[in-house]
Design a protein around this motif. Structure first.
Motif, PDB file in Angstrom:
ATOM      1  N   GLU A 174      64.701  58.806  42.728  1.00  0.00           N
ATOM      2  CA  GLU A 174      65.177  60.155  43.032  1.00  0.00           C
ATOM      3  C   GLU A 174      64.007  61.096  43.291  1.00  0.00           C
ATOM      4  OE1 GLU A 174      68.001  63.125  43.779  1.00  0.00           O
ATOM      5  OE2 GLU A 174      68.145  60.944  43.682  1.00  0.00           O
ATOM      6  N   ARG A 177      62.831  60.401  46.705  1.00  0.00           N
ATOM      7  CA  ARG A 177      63.804  60.837  47.712  1.00  0.00           C
ATOM      8  C   ARG A 177      63.697  62.337  47.970  1.00  0.00           C
ATOM      9  NH1 ARG A 177      68.442  63.345  48.389  1.00  0.00           N
ATOM     10  NH2 ARG A 177      68.576  63.903  46.171  1.00  0.00           N
ATOM     11  N   TYR A 229      69.145  53.586  47.481  1.00  0.00           N
ATOM     12  CA  TYR A 229      68.255  54.592  48.070  1.00  0.00           C
ATOM     13  C   TYR A 229      67.641  54.015  49.341  1.00  0.00           C
ATOM     14  CZ  TYR A 229      68.531  57.317  43.744  1.00  0.00           C
ATOM     15  OH  TYR A 229      68.957  58.073  42.678  1.00  0.00           O
TER      16      TYR A 229
END
Length: 293
Positions: A174, A177, A229
């Motif tokens: 995360e 990202r 992802y």
């Protein structure tokens, strides 16, 4: 209300750097920013009211300075502030439980001495039930620099192939990202001691073959996360040697280093583990410590 990105501030250069870093992270994650000042005051007898008022005024000044730093870095950040009573470590551990993540400043003492984390920060990292990020005053510039090729600097994850932890891996993916950065996942392995090999164990496999085997294990651990992802560029790497040394080398120039911290069932024991403790002392880039069982 969405859980905030919280930051503990005390007026030091390190806490102001933490406020700036936290503001950027709050905007990336589309979260509010909670600026938190913990009052630790010990008034003399008969001076409680005067001392309390002075501490509140100082707290307001600290929070105002931190908010100015945060808004200068990120004008669009949604920030609010709060003062709470100490002890500092207990108040910050509680704040971490209610936050997306907690950000604290760390004090650097130069290249030779390394990083002095401080007893409060270590207690918070050891006891927090949520991720804690430690930021140095001289390390925030790495957030905005790019490599020669125009790509953002890596987010580095210290992986444990033997006992992979979803919370740590997901936090790292995360973080990469929201930064549009490459995620470099590193596993450090040690060659077995020929004197300790058991019956039937293969002790004659060369290091290149052993490294390839660990790389296949690491790829298998990350397969599900690569799918989830799919927009994150992932570089899987393995290195022979001590995990702390390999991570310190990999984190040189990184935007963020992510490591795990195994929580203990004995809360009175303040312990971060040797690898986490080593990178907290010596890494210049921000370090995210993600707790897990």
């Amino acid at each position: 209300m969405l859980s905030p990105v919280a930051v503990g501030v005390d007026g030091s250069p390190e806490s102001l750097a933490a406020a700036e870093w936290a503001a950027r992270e709050a905007v990336r994650r589309e979260r509010p920013l909670r600026l938190l000042h913990v009052r630790n005051w010990h008034p003399r007898r008969g001076e409680a009211e005067t001392a309390h008022a002075a501490e509140r005024r100082r707290g307001r000044d600290v929070l105002r300075q931190a908010e100015e730093r945060a808004r200068t870095a990120c004008p669009s950040v949604r920030a609010y502030d709060e003062q709470v009573e100490g002890p500092a470590s207990a108040a910050l551990v509680k704040a971490a439980a209610d936050a997306e993540l907690l950000v604290l400043g760390s004090r650097g003492l130069g290249r030779i001495t390394g990083l002095l984390v401080g007893s409060v920060a270590l207690e918070v990292v050891a006891g927090a039930g949520g991720p804690v990020v430690l930021v140095r005053a001289d390390g925030t510039a790495a957030e905005t620099r790019e490599t020669d090729g125009g790509r953002r600097r890596d987010v580095v994850l210290g992986a444990d192939v033997a006992q992979p932890c979803d919370e740590v891996i997901e936090f790292a993916f995360e973080a990469a990202r929201v930064r549009r950065a490459r995620l470099r996942v590193l596993y450090a392995w040690r060659a077995p001691d020929p004197l300790t090999l058991g019956p039937g164990e293969i002790g004659l496999v060369g290091d290149p073959e052993r490294a390839e085997e660990w790389l296949r294990f690491l790829a298998a651990v990350l397969r599900m996360w690569r799918t989830k992802y799919s927009d994150v560029d992932v570089l899987e790497t393995v290195a022979e040697g001590r995990p702390s040394g390999a991570l310190l080398k990999a984190a040189s120039g990184a935007e963020l280093l992510v490591v795990g911290h195994r929580l203990t069932d004995r809360p009175r024991i303040v312990r971060t583990g040797p690898v986490t403790h080593a990178v907290l002392r010596r890494t210049a880039c921000p370090v995210a410590v993600v707790p897990h069982y």
